[in-house]
Design an enzyme around this catalytic site. Structure first.
Site, PDB file in Angstrom:
ATOM      1  N   ASP A   1       6.946 -15.617 -38.681  1.00  0.00           N
ATOM      2  CA  ASP A   1       6.428 -14.286 -38.415  1.00  0.00           C
ATOM      3  C   ASP A   1       6.674 -13.365 -39.607  1.00  0.00           C
ATOM      4  O   ASP A   1       7.684 -13.493 -40.308  1.00  0.00           O
ATOM      5  CB  ASP A   1       7.162 -13.756 -37.177  1.00  0.00           C
ATOM      6  CG  ASP A   1       6.593 -12.450 -36.692  1.00  0.00           C
ATOM      7  OD1 ASP A   1       5.392 -12.433 -36.384  1.00  0.00           O
ATOM      8  OD2 ASP A   1       7.335 -11.452 -36.631  1.00  0.00           O
TER       9      ASP A   1
ATOM     10  N   GLU B   1       3.118 -15.964 -41.911  1.00  0.00           N
ATOM     11  CA  GLU B   1       2.148 -14.914 -41.612  1.00  0.00           C
ATOM     12  C   GLU B   1       2.156 -13.922 -42.775  1.00  0.00           C
ATOM     13  O   GLU B   1       3.079 -13.136 -42.933  1.00  0.00           O
ATOM     14  CB  GLU B   1       2.524 -14.190 -40.320  1.00  0.00           C
ATOM     15  CG  GLU B   1       1.508 -13.122 -39.944  1.00  0.00           C
ATOM     16  CD  GLU B   1       2.026 -12.125 -38.912  1.00  0.00           C
ATOM     17  OE1 GLU B   1       1.200 -11.532 -38.219  1.00  0.00           O
ATOM     18  OE2 GLU B   1       3.253 -11.926 -38.813  1.00  0.00           O
TER      19      GLU B   1
END
Ligand code: CA
Length: 608
Positions: A321, A350
Site C-alpha cells: 500500500d 501502489e
C-alpha cells in the site's frame, strides 16, 4: 524440603512480566538471521537479559521508554530449538521462551505471482460471510452492521475459502484480499488499512490459523495468496501508539500533519525541501499515524514482520500500500531485505501516478531512478496510466490525433521506460477507483477492456464483482464501490456464485470473463511473448503477441461502426500464417482477406 524449593522457584520465576514479544518466533536457516526481538512490559528495561544455549546477543537496545527492550540475537548457525530468555533485575527474575522453528527447505526459492497469473482483488468484509458467529467479537470495537454502507458487513476468511472453487473456475490464479490484520478503529474499520496489531488476523476475519488455511486451500488448487502489506502507516488504535517506544517511531510535527500527496516531490529537481518532507512524513489521513522507516528500529520491525508473515502463512507475494509515501531509502531497504530472503518473491507497489516516467522511477533497476542513484528494488508497479486511459477511451467513438484507442496505444509506446514492463499490474479498476461497470454500464465495453488486460503485457488484476457486472459509484463514497458480493451472505436473494443463481445479465458477464481467463491460463505466448502493435486506424487497434511457436493477433474496434480493414499492413507479423481463429466465437478468418469487425468489439485470433 522439596516443597520449599518449589515455593522458592515460584516466587522468583514469574512469566507474567512480558505483555508482548515480537516477532513471536523465528526460523532456522534464514538470510535475515540477526533477529531484533522486541520485548514489551512494565519497566522491562530495568532487567538484565540473557539467553540459553550459548546463543549470542548482538545488542540490547533501550529507548527513552523503559517498557521496551530490543534484543538482537545471532541465529545464523542455530538449528530449530526453544530458546529461553531470562530477565533479572537482581531481586527477581523471569523467563520467556522464543522458538526457532524448522524451515521448509523450499521456502527460500518459493515461486511468486507473475504475468502467467490473473489476480482477483477482493475486500474480505464484502466478499462472503463464511462464519456469521465472528461478525462481532468482544475484543474489537466496531460491531457487525450490514445495513451501514461503511460498517462491518461480516465477510471473512472462511467466506473466501468457501468460494475458491468459484474463483478457480473463473480462471483466476491468485487472490489479493485487502488487509486482514486487526483494525480496531470504531468506524470504517472494514477496509483494514489502519491496523492495530500487525501480528494478528482481525478476529472478525478469523484467526492466524485460518489465514494459513487460506494459503493451503489456495495452493491445493494451484492458486496463490497475495498479502496486502502496509509499511507506511498503522491505525491510530495500534496498541503501540498509547506507549510509543520512541518519540520518532512515527513522524511528529508534533503529532499529526497531513501529507500533501504530491509524490512528484520525491524526485522533482525543482521541488522545495519542505514540500518533499511534508509529502513523505505527513500522515496519509489523521487516523493513520505515519511510520518513520528512517528509524532503524522501525525499519527492522517492519522488515521482520513482513518476512514473518511470508514464512508463517506460506505467502506467494505482496501488494504494498501507498509505496511512494514511505521514507524512500527505508522502503528500498525493506524491499531489498525481502527479495534477498526470497529471490523470486514478487512485490507490487501502489505508486499512483499519472506519468510513465514517474511510475518507472519506482521499479527495480530503473534507469530513471539511477539518475539520482536510487533503486527501490521494487519488482512491480501498477500501470496507472493504462487505468487513466481506460477511464475515457471507450466513450471516444470518433478517433482524432489524441482521442480514441490511440490512448491505449500511446501507453505502451512508453514501455522503454520500464526495466520490466511485463511485471506491471494491469487493471481497469480497483477498490479505490470508480467501478468500470458504473462508468460505462455496457457489457461490450467491459469485454473490450478485459480483452485488453488479458492480452497485453503485464499481470492482469480484476476487482471482485465486475465479473458479474457489479456497479457502484465512487461519487457516493467508497462504500458504494465496495458493496457485498451477491450470494455471499445466508439468505441473499441473488446468489451470483452459482450459474443457477445468477441473473441473465450477470451470467453474460461471467461467461465471457471465465472463457477469457481460462483461455489465458495456458497461453505462454501471452504470458511471456513479445509485442508488436500498429498505429490505430479508424479507432481500430491491432497488436500481436508472439514467440517462436505461436502468434496471437488482437483487434479492438473502438469505433461505433463496423470496420473493415486490409491485412497487408501486418505482414511482418502475419508471416506465413494463413488463418486466425477467434478464441471467443471460434470463428475463423482468412488472413489474406479483409477482416471485418463489429462496432465496439474485439477479436483474439490465434494464428495457424
Ligand atoms: Ca463473519
Amino acid at each position: 524440603m522439596k516443597k520449599i524449593l518449589l515455593l522458592l522457584l515460584a516466587s522468583s520465576f514469574s512469566f507474567a512480566q512480558i505483555d508482548r514479544m515480537e516477532p513471536p518466533n523465528w526460523w532456522e536457516n534464514m538470510n535475515l538471521n540477526q533477529v531484533q526481538i522486541m520485548f514489551y512490559g512494565k519497566n522491562i528495561a530495568q532487567n538484565k537479559v540473557s539467553v540459553s544455549n550459548g546463543v549470542v546477543i548482538k545488542s540490547i537496545q533501550k529507548t527513552e521508554n523503559p517498557n521496551y527492550l530490543f534484543v538482537t540475537i545471532d541465529t545464523k548457525d542455530i538449528l530449530a530449538q526453544n530458546l529461553v530468555f531470562t530477565f533479572s533485575n537482581g531481586k527477581k527474575s523471569f523467563a520467556k521462551n522464543f522458538e526457532i522453528k524448522p524451515r521448509n527447505p523450499q521456502s527460500k526459492f518459493r515461486k511468486s505471482y507473475d504475468s502467467s497469473d490473473v489476480i482477483y482483488l477482493l475486500m474480505p468484509d464484502r466478499f462472503a460471510n463464511g462464519n456469521p458467529n465472528n461478525d462481532s467479537t468482544n475484543d474489537t470495537q466496531e460491531k457487525g452492521n450490514r445495513s451501514e454502507p461503511g460498517g462491518r458487513h461480516g465477510g471473512d476468511i472462511q467466506g473466501i475459502i468457501n468460494n475458491l472453487d468459484y474463483l478457480k473456475n473463473l480462471g483466476v490464479t491468485a487472490v489479493w484480499p485487502t488487509p486482514l490484520c486487526e483494525d480496531n478503529d470504531q468506524n470504517y474499520s472494514y477496509h483494514g488499512y489502519g491496523q492495530s496489531d500487525v501480528y494478528k488476523i482481525d478476529p472478525r476475519y478469523g484467526t492466524n490459523e485460518d489465514y494459513v488455511r487460506l494459503s493451503q486451500e489456495l495452493h491445493k488448487r494451484g492458486m496463490k495468496n497475495i498479502m496486502d502489506y502496509v509499511t507506511n502507516h498503522w491505525g491510530w488504535k495500534h496498541w503501540m501508539y498509547n506507549d510509543l517506544p520512541t518519540y520518532d517511531w512515527i513522524h511528529q510535527f508534533p503529532g499529526y500533519s497531513q501529507s500533501n500527496y504530491r509524490m512528484t516531490t520525491q524526485f522533482d529537481p525543482n521541488a522545495s525541501q519542505i514540500d518533499a518532507k511534508n509529502c513523505m512524513d505527513g500522515w496519509f489521513v489523521k487516523s493513520m499515524p505515519d511510520l518513520n522507516q528512517s528509524n532503524p528500529l522501525v525499519l527492522q520491525y517492519l522488515t521482520q514482520n513482513a518476512i514473518w508473515w511470508i514464512e508463517y502463512a506460506d505467502l506467494d507475494g505482496f501488494r504494498v500500500d501507498t509505496y511512494s509515501y514511505n521514507d524512500k531509502e527505508g522502503i528500498a531497504q525493506w524491499t531489498k531485505a525481502i527479495t534477498d530472503e526470497y529471490p523470486h518473491f514478487n512485490i507490487v507497489g501502489e505508486v499512483w501516478m499519472h506519468s510513465q516516467a514517474q511510475m518507472a522511477y519506482w521499479q527495480k533497476d530503473s534507469k530513471i531512478g539511477a539518475i539520482e542513484s536510487y533503486n527501490s528494488y521494487l519488482p512491480s508497479v501498477m500501470d496507472f496510466t493504462l487505468h487513466d486511459a481506460f477511464g475515457t477511451v471507450f466513450n471516444e467513438d470518433k478517433a482524432s490525433w489524441d482521442k480514441g484507442i490511440i490512448k491505449i496505444y500511446d501507453n505502451f509506446t512508453n514501455d522503454f521506460l520500464y526495466p520490466n514492463p511485463n511485471n506491471l499490474l494491469t487493471f481497469i479498476e480497483n477498490h479505490d477507483t470508480q467501478r468500470f461497470n458504473h462508468l460505462y454500464n455496457d457489457i461490450n465495453k467491459y469485454k473490450m477492456a478485459l480483452t485488453l488486460i488479458a492480452t497485453v503485457r503485464g499481470i492482469p488484476q480484476v476487482y471482485y464483482g465486475s465479473e458479474i457486472g457489479m456497479k457502484g459509484n465512487k461519487d457516493n463514497g467508497d462504500a458504494d464501490i465496495r458493496q457485498d458480493f451477491p450470494g455471499g451472505w445466508n439468505g441473499d436473494s441473488n446468489n451470483a456464485f452459482t450459474k443457477a443463481g445468477r441473473t441473465s445479465e450477470q451470467d453474460a458477464y461471467h461467461q465471457f470473463t471465465a472463457q477469457l481467463f481460462n483461455w489465458r491460463k495456458t497461453k505462454q505466448v501471452i504470458h511471456t511473448g513479445k509485442t508488436t502493435h500498429y498505429i490505430p486506424e479508424n479507432n481500430v487497434y491491432v497488436y500481436f503477441r508472439y514467440n517462436e511457436t505461436e502468434s496471437v493477433m488482437v483487434v479492438i474496434n473502438n469505433s461505433s461502426e463496423k470496420q473493415t480493414f486490409k491485412t497487408n499492413r501486418f505482414q511482418e507479423n502475419i508471416l506465413k500464417y494463413k488463418n486466425g481463429t477467434d478464441v471467443l466465437s471460434n470463428k475463423t478468418f482468412n488472413l489474406q482477406n479483409d477482416i471485418t469487425i463489429e462496432a465496439k468489439s474485439s477479436l483474439i485470433l490465434e494464428l495457424n
